[in-house]
Enzyme design. Structure first.
Site, PDB file in Angstrom:
ATOM      1  N   GLN A 136     -26.414   1.062  57.280  1.00 19.08           N
ATOM      2  CA  GLN A 136     -25.775  -0.023  56.525  1.00 19.08           C
ATOM      3  C   GLN A 136     -25.889   0.137  55.011  1.00 19.08           C
ATOM      4  O   GLN A 136     -25.221  -0.578  54.271  1.00 19.08           O
ATOM      5  CB  GLN A 136     -26.397  -1.380  56.920  1.00 19.08           C
ATOM      6  CG  GLN A 136     -26.067  -1.810  58.323  1.00 19.08           C
ATOM      7  CD  GLN A 136     -26.750  -3.121  58.625  1.00 19.08           C
ATOM      8  OE1 GLN A 136     -27.921  -3.144  58.993  1.00 19.08           O
ATOM      9  NE2 GLN A 136     -26.049  -4.224  58.455  1.00 19.08           N
ATOM     10  N   LEU A 190     -25.368  -8.373  58.309  1.00 21.33           N
ATOM     11  CA  LEU A 190     -25.114  -8.323  56.864  1.00 21.33           C
ATOM     12  C   LEU A 190     -23.833  -7.535  56.548  1.00 21.33           C
ATOM     13  O   LEU A 190     -23.250  -7.726  55.493  1.00 21.33           O
ATOM     14  CB  LEU A 190     -26.304  -7.698  56.130  1.00 21.33           C
ATOM     15  CG  LEU A 190     -27.600  -8.515  56.148  1.00 21.33           C
ATOM     16  CD1 LEU A 190     -28.724  -7.746  55.460  1.00 21.33           C
ATOM     17  CD2 LEU A 190     -27.400  -9.878  55.472  1.00 21.33           C
TER      18      LEU A 190
HETATM   19 NI    NI Z   1     -26.187  -5.648  61.592  1.00 19.55          NI
END
Ligand code: NI
Length: 172
Positions: A49, A92
């Site tokens: 991420q 997120l």
């Molecule tokens: Ni996630």
């Protein structure tokens, strides 16, 4: 602070590579990831991420509320699961989206800590859910992929809009 990659970014679909040795650069990444997770009020973050394809996740079920709760896990693997439960989940990388996802209730996860030592975590409930969600990220899997087909279809237009917004932003 690292930049959290958003849905539409192709890196989120890549499979992360096992870490051959825990070194200072990995520990620095873990520190930055924990800082980023806390600043984003998140309870978990996978290196994928933040655009890094090493297999490492950070977790803090207290979202930074309790001192010493955050930990990192290198090369994490789910070795056993039991039961199942459905609860709301978010990510997120998919801000604003929260949906019920079915996950194993208990999970035993093996990996390495930041000293390079083997660790085993017996997790249940929320912590087991976070571990499953973050380990999915390392395989390019997002929580929306875990929804039943009818829910994925209902989300199709919304996800397409997010993908297009990402592409438009990437061009500028
Ligand atoms: Ni996630």
């Amino acid at each position: 602070m690292l930049t959290v990659r958003l849905f539409g970014d192709p890196v989120l679909r890549r499979r992360a590579r096992p870490v051959p040795a825990v070194d200072e650069s990995l520990r620095a990444l873990a520190r930055d990831m924990i800082e980023t997770m806390h600043a984003s009020r998140g309870i978990g973050l996978a290196a994928t991420q933040v655009g890094d394809l090493r297999r490492i996740i950070v977790v803090d079920a207290s979202a930074g509320e309790r001192e010493g709760e955050a930990f990192a896990l290198v090369n994490p693997r789910i070795v056993a699961t039991a039961g199942s439960f459905t609860d709301e989940e978010g990510c997120l990388s998919l801000p604003g989206l929260r949906l019920p996802v079915r996950r194993a209730l208990d999970a035993r996860v093996e990996g390495l800590d930041l000293a390079g030592n083997p660790v085993v975590r017996e997790a249940s409930g929320l912590l087991a859910r976070i571990l499953q969600h973050e380990i999915d990220h390392l395989d390019g899997v997002l929580f929306v992929d875990r929804l039943p087909l009818f829910q994925r279809l209902a989300l199709w237009f919304r996800l397409r809009r997010l993908r297009r917004a990402w592409r438009a932003a990437a061009r500028t």
